[in-house]
Motif scaffolding. Sequence first.
Motif, PDB file in Angstrom:
ATOM      1  N   LEU A  69      54.712  16.493  32.346  1.00 13.64           N
ATOM      2  CA  LEU A  69      55.058  15.868  33.634  1.00 13.64           C
ATOM      3  C   LEU A  69      53.874  15.931  34.601  1.00 13.64           C
ATOM      4  CD1 LEU A  69      57.059  14.622  35.638  1.00 13.64           C
ATOM      5  CD2 LEU A  69      57.871  16.947  36.165  1.00 13.64           C
ATOM      6  N   ALA A  70      53.231  17.098  34.677  1.00  9.21           N
ATOM      7  CA  ALA A  70      52.139  17.285  35.647  1.00  9.21           C
ATOM      8  C   ALA A  70      50.943  16.391  35.334  1.00  9.21           C
ATOM      9  CB  ALA A  70      51.711  18.749  35.669  1.00  9.21           C
ATOM     10  N   ALA A  95      46.725  18.995  36.469  1.00 13.24           N
ATOM     11  CA  ALA A  95      47.100  17.885  37.352  1.00 13.24           C
ATOM     12  C   ALA A  95      45.897  17.399  38.146  1.00 13.24           C
ATOM     13  CB  ALA A  95      48.218  18.325  38.291  1.00 13.24           C
ATOM     14  N   LEU A  96      45.123  18.326  38.695  1.00 13.30           N
ATOM     15  CA  LEU A  96      43.938  17.956  39.487  1.00 13.30           C
ATOM     16  C   LEU A  96      42.911  17.246  38.605  1.00 13.30           C
ATOM     17  CD1 LEU A  96      43.570  21.231  41.621  1.00 13.30           C
ATOM     18  CD2 LEU A  96      44.150  18.959  42.517  1.00 13.30           C
ATOM     19  N   ALA A  97      42.721  17.749  37.375  1.00 10.86           N
ATOM     20  CA  ALA A  97      41.760  17.129  36.455  1.00 10.86           C
ATOM     21  C   ALA A  97      42.171  15.690  36.163  1.00 10.86           C
ATOM     22  CB  ALA A  97      41.679  17.933  35.160  1.00 10.86           C
ATOM     23  N   ASN A  98      43.457  15.450  36.276  1.00 11.08           N
ATOM     24  CA  ASN A  98      44.009  14.128  36.033  1.00 11.08           C
ATOM     25  C   ASN A  98      43.935  13.243  37.286  1.00 11.08           C
ATOM     26  OD1 ASN A  98      45.108  12.897  33.777  1.00 11.08           O
ATOM     27  ND2 ASN A  98      47.155  12.873  34.694  1.00 11.08           N
ATOM     28  N   ALA A 119      37.746  23.883  44.121  1.00 11.67           N
ATOM     29  CA  ALA A 119      36.618  23.262  43.418  1.00 11.67           C
ATOM     30  C   ALA A 119      37.107  22.138  42.511  1.00 11.67           C
ATOM     31  CB  ALA A 119      35.859  24.321  42.614  1.00 11.67           C
ATOM     32  N   ALA A 120      38.236  22.379  41.840  1.00  8.32           N
ATOM     33  CA  ALA A 120      38.783  21.347  40.950  1.00  8.32           C
ATOM     34  C   ALA A 120      39.207  20.115  41.769  1.00  8.32           C
ATOM     35  CB  ALA A 120      39.963  21.902  40.160  1.00  8.32           C
ATOM     36  N   ALA A 121      39.840  20.350  42.920  1.00  5.44           N
ATOM     37  CA  ALA A 121      40.263  19.229  43.772  1.00  5.44           C
ATOM     38  C   ALA A 121      39.040  18.427  44.207  1.00  5.44           C
ATOM     39  CB  ALA A 121      41.023  19.753  44.986  1.00  5.44           C
ATOM     40  N   GLU A 122      37.999  19.143  44.622  1.00  9.53           N
ATOM     41  CA  GLU A 122      36.777  18.489  45.100  1.00  9.53           C
ATOM     42  C   GLU A 122      36.141  17.669  43.966  1.00  9.53           C
ATOM     43  OE1 GLU A 122      36.014  18.456  48.129  1.00  9.53           O
ATOM     44  OE2 GLU A 122      34.001  17.564  48.024  1.00  9.53           O
ATOM     45  N   LYS A 123      36.074  18.277  42.796  1.00 10.99           N
ATOM     46  CA  LYS A 123      35.425  17.623  41.661  1.00 10.99           C
ATOM     47  C   LYS A 123      36.137  16.333  41.259  1.00 10.99           C
ATOM     48  CE  LYS A 123      34.204  18.465  36.812  1.00 10.99           C
ATOM     49  NZ  LYS A 123      34.382  19.398  35.681  1.00 10.99           N
ATOM     50  N   HIS A 124      37.470  16.363  41.314  1.00 12.51           N
ATOM     51  CA  HIS A 124      38.218  15.202  40.832  1.00 12.51           C
ATOM     52  C   HIS A 124      38.696  14.293  41.963  1.00 12.51           C
ATOM     53  CE1 HIS A 124      38.026  16.858  36.823  1.00 12.51           C
ATOM     54  NE2 HIS A 124      38.433  18.023  37.298  1.00 12.51           N
TER      55      HIS A 124
END
Lengths: 430, 430
Positions: A69-70, A95-98, A119-124
């Motif tokens: 789901l995520a 989810a963030l990577a997506n 960092a993940a949010a920023e990257k994606h």
Amino acid sequence: MSKRPLKVALLGCGVVGSEVARLMTTTADDLAARVGAPLELAGIAVRRPNRARDLPVDPALFTTDALSLATRPDVDVVIEVIGGIEPARTLLLAALANGASVVTANKALLAEDGATLHAAAEKHGADLYYEAAVAGAIPLLRPLRESLVGDKVKRVLGIVNGTTNFILDRMDSTGAGFADALDEATALGYAEADPTADIEGFDAAAKAAILAGLAFHTKVTAADVYREGITEVTAADVASAREMNSVVKLLAICELDPVGESVTARVHPAMLPRSHPLAGVREAYNAVFVESEAAGRLMFYGPGAGGAPTASAVLGDLVAVCRNKVNGGRAPAVTSYADLRVGGMGEARTRYHISLDVDDKAGVLAQVALVFADHEVSIQTVRQSGRGDDARLVIATHVATDAALAATVESLRALDTVRAVASVMRVEGE
Amino acid sequence: MSKRPLKVALLGCGVVGSEVARLMTTTADDLAARVGAPLELAGIAVRRPNRARDLPVDPALFTTDALSLATRPDVDVVIEVIGGIEPARTLLLAALANGASVVTANKALLAEDGATLHAAAEKHGADLYYEAAVAGAIPLLRPLRESLVGDKVKRVLGIVNGTTNFILDRMDSTGAGFADALDEATALGYAEADPTADIEGFDAAAKAAILAGLAFHTKVTAADVYREGITEVTAADVASAREMNSVVKLLAICELDPVGESVTARVHPAMLPRSHPLAGVREAYNAVFVESEAAGRLMFYGPGAGGAPTASAVLGDLVAVCRNKVNGGRAPAVTSYADLRVGGMGEARTRYHISLDVDDKAGVLAQVALVFADHEVSIQTVRQSGRGDDARLVIATHVATDAALAATVESLRALDTVRAVASVMRVEGE
């Protein structure tokens, strides 16, 4: 309203999650108008999909496969209200990577590993919001992240755990001991069956880490926060505070040192004068004082927990990230650019209130005063009371480092004329 | 930090403007880190460019040509701290038409014509922020616009004018009359030489219009706000409130009617029980209570005016709009999509506290009670005091519409046995 619906995955459907699902359904028109596009629940991940739930949502939305789901390609936003470190971290990073934006109420995860999530949010190119993680419904993180971003925060002082505030408030108003007040909190639903996270200060410490990180633009984790719970607070401590026209509160305190080079974060019970605005915060309410250079002293007050208040904070974040999806914007990144040193408890500057059972003979006060002087701790007031076996010295100090104050208490314990250190409590608030 | 500098035009350099210019210079590194690009003062529009100013800025930045500065093609953001309707409106509309984002502290303009400014911002893809326009440094508008946007606000109740709060606080604590308390406020710099805007409630009414518009997603202007100042509040009113364990405060009250179809906004003095959190707001501080469906009762407290606190709010907005310039985002639009009917004062639901000088004879209370019953106003308590020429009835009502309450007072005035309506004060807070 011709925009395509934004799809929202909900991970968790407990007290907060149920309220989020309910409000998303019952206030759908308002949310659509405020976002500029309709919101659609894409699915709800739960452990027991067949459990009876009194919710106005399609039962087919429930799934046990949170990861699928995520990471569904059509999901725009993931709301996480499961709590705890795992599987929440894995789910949110996926989810963030997506490219999905994330709204979470997960204080434990943010306090342990917020930097990785940011960092993940920023990257994606995704948004990450978590207003509900600290002080429930009270808008506090957004003001810190955005309203006060042109100012220099010097201190955050708050009551961020409703359970412990309820217990201490009861001890103050009824004279009850800790155990009885905890029993009452449990009976009334203010304390959980296992109250450890609240009464030992773990919950407040996680929130302190999040507040310190946002206030000082520095990476602070729960492990950096000094922590003392309220289990050692006695009816006598509360009565003694009352005599000083003070109350005992469990405070989360995040401070910049006077020269602005390091920060400390700590959670412990402290005496606070009744004239301080935080002293009037009753029952399970939360309130946070923020002192900044230009704005001065601000206070934010409200319900710190509960399904509906927490859901209000989650929905506020949800609208914000959905608006960004519609408009192509991004939330301001949270960075730790200032990268200040995080100091230990020994560096924190505070005051002590100390009660000593002493021998009733001449020269004791002089001996005790010498110990304070040796540690360069200045005494503000001394009160002598009782005679014979009840002889007692009650001492309030001026501000000093916690290291100096703690060393003073150690040395006092070693004095022959001091029969017992009856109580030691930190004092906050001018 | 390779980004090009963002250019900021500052219109006005009074108490707030000077502090903005000073902070932009002294905290330039922090602002750049938080925005993601350096900020550069492009110019400062003033009436007297050669006046001596103790500011760390290049004197060549000062200009008298505000319009040219506001519309310079290289200017990214315009900060307006001139105040008043014109020339501020013309300048800001020109700046927005030019694509510049706007940060303003101008409550009068927003309360009169906020919709035009918001429409211009929307049309030209620019941001419009004005946190400093209401309650100075207290982060209040952003929480309303963004944090509570997933919730349904039912009521906003606030102390939003520091001058009148200082005066009423003094009347309460010293027993002084209005004139003496005003003199003291003037001497201490809390009241301006011409205090009309504050003491007649115009300032608070403008703020109430802004708050009601944001809270209820409806266009509300200052002209829609019922307004009564504090010049008629007497030492006797304050003493009478004190007897009831209450205080008199100038309140701004914005309410959704119980069925959610219309809103009212009003500013007037009212009695508030001392147990209400707003009752404890002393001196020139501001505080605003927000009641919403899911979040419950929230309170925001802090300094409501002053150069540095107001500048803190302006800089918070400045960072927000600059971040959007850097990231290509947009602030969430403020819309009046709900478009609720704005009702008049007669529809507002409140309670009255009424003191009547009456004839000291049998049957007066029955006669008075009948008047209340005729208007369907329910009496909560009656107290009879004095004898002969001092005979008095003090009546507290239950909640009713202001129209019914006002009509009741009119009918009471017409009774032969009522010698005078000695005082009428609205009562707020449960």
